[in-house]
Design an enzyme around this catalytic site. Structure first.
Site, short mmCIF file in Angstrom:
data_model
loop_
_atom_site.label_atom_id
_atom_site.label_comp_id
_atom_site.label_asym_id
_atom_site.label_seq_id
_atom_site.Cartn_x
_atom_site.Cartn_y
_atom_site.Cartn_z
N ASP A 169 15.83 -12.54 31.28
CA ASP A 169 14.61 -11.87 31.75
C ASP A 169 14.11 -12.59 33.02
O ASP A 169 14.00 -13.82 33.04
CB ASP A 169 13.55 -11.98 30.62
CG ASP A 169 12.30 -11.20 30.91
OD1 ASP A 169 12.38 -10.18 31.60
OD2 ASP A 169 11.23 -11.62 30.40
N ASP B 18 15.53 -10.90 39.50
CA ASP B 18 14.19 -10.52 39.96
C ASP B 18 13.97 -11.06 41.37
O ASP B 18 13.58 -12.20 41.57
CB ASP B 18 13.14 -11.10 38.99
CG ASP B 18 11.73 -10.76 39.43
OD1 ASP B 18 11.56 -10.14 40.50
OD2 ASP B 18 10.79 -11.13 38.70
N GLY C 183 1.23 -10.32 30.15
CA GLY C 183 0.16 -11.03 29.45
C GLY C 183 -0.93 -10.08 28.98
O GLY C 183 -0.73 -8.86 28.93
N GLY D 231 4.85 -5.03 28.31
CA GLY D 231 4.64 -4.02 27.25
C GLY D 231 3.57 -4.37 26.23
O GLY D 231 3.23 -3.54 25.39
N VAL E 270 8.59 -6.81 25.72
CA VAL E 270 7.45 -7.30 24.94
C VAL E 270 7.60 -8.80 24.71
O VAL E 270 8.63 -9.24 24.21
CB VAL E 270 7.36 -6.58 23.57
CG1 VAL E 270 6.17 -7.10 22.77
CG2 VAL E 270 7.26 -5.07 23.75
#
Ligand code: 13P
Length: 288
Positions: free
Chosen positions: A85, A106, A179, A209, A230
């Site tokens: 992630d 990212d 958050g 999420g 999440v």
């Protein structure tokens, strides 16, 4: 084959207008709690590590082995995608090397051309090994693991260009925030999501999420979101259940050995499973 790159899962999700949950792990309890939810619901799932959580646990290789061995020891039979992630360029390359099934590169904080070039490189490296890639366009608001995004909306042309690199899924900024959402949060931008979904057939990803009202999540999924991330929600659920156990004085019950971590952490682990199951239901992930 339990561990998989998730390609088929997400393409089916986009076509079938449902989403698959991607849940962050922080330790053994998180890993067991999340996998138990997937097995109970008989649904595919992503288990993901942020760079910070992987460092905390002892590195990417350890995290991969933790997930692989937990799958084996728990007898998990549903498809699981081991995913990085919010990786930077180096982390994405390391996870490809180590053998994750899927990586997020990212590059949202880089100049767009650099994000594009590095995404292309990661796609080439990952696809050569049969792994999936998620890229990000338009930053996700809030702070996660020290990475702060302002929450701007994804630019449609940039999103189209990034999607054309062959990424397997694309994280889009549509007003979502990592958050806890502030009281004055304006909600998701469905107009921007519609513009993006109309132009891009790649499965789209909703980060942040936790704390988005169910109706907004369900609507976003019906419009093209195929993966929902999440993290915070599970942390809150774990902390609440653990606090209740301690406030009830169970940890001080010497006769019952309530201070034993296997007892102390059990309610929190169950709360992770329960919350994950609830979210899987929200996302409409069908059983296999
Ligand atoms: P939350 O912590 O807000 O659920 O966000 C998780 C996430 O998007 C991980 O990339």
């Amino acid at each position: 084959m339990v561990l998989t790159n998730g390609n088929e899962i997400f393409n089916n999700a986009r076509k079938g207008k449902y989403a698959v949950g991607a849940f962050n792990i922080n330790d053994l309890e998180w890993t067991r709690g999340i996998l138990a939810a997937a097995q109970e619901t008989q649904t595919p799932i992503l288990v993901q590590t942020s760079m910070g959580a992987a460092k905390y646990m002892g590195g990417y290789e350890l995290c991969l082995h933790l997930v692989q061995d937990t799958i084996k020891s728990m007898g998990i039979t549903v498809p699981v995608v081991m995913h990085l992630d919010h990786g930077n360029y180096e982390a994405a390359k390391e996870c490809i090397e180590v053998g994750y099934n899927s990586v997020m590169f990212d590059g949202h904080d880089l100049p767009f051309d650099e994000n594009l070039e590095k995404t292309k490189e990661i796609v080439k490296l990952a696809h050569a090994k049969g792994m999936s890639v998620e890229a990000e366009v338009g930053s996700i608001g809030g702070t996660e693991d020290g990475i702060t995004g302002l929450g701007e909306l994804a630019d449609v042309e940039e999103a189209k260009t990034l999607a054309a690199t062959g990424v397997d899924y694309l994280a889009v900024g549509i007003g979502n925030i990592h958050g806890v959402y502030p009281d004055n949060w304006k909600g998701l931008s469905f107009d921007r999501l519609q513009e993006l979904a109309a132009e891009i057939s790649t499965p789209l990803v909703l980060h942040g999420g936790s704390g988005i009202p169910k109706e907004q999540i369900v609507k976003a999924i019906s419009m093209g979101i195929s993966k929902v991330n999440v993290n915070t929600e599970l942390q809150l659920a774990f902390a609440k259940a653990t606090r209740e156990y301690i406030e009830a004085g169970h940890d001080q019950d010497v006769d019952a050995k309530g201070y034993d971590p296997r007892k102390l952490l059990a309610p929190g682990t169950k709360a992770i499973t329960d919350t994950t199951i609830e979210r899987i239901k929200w996302f409409g992930t069908p059983s296999i």
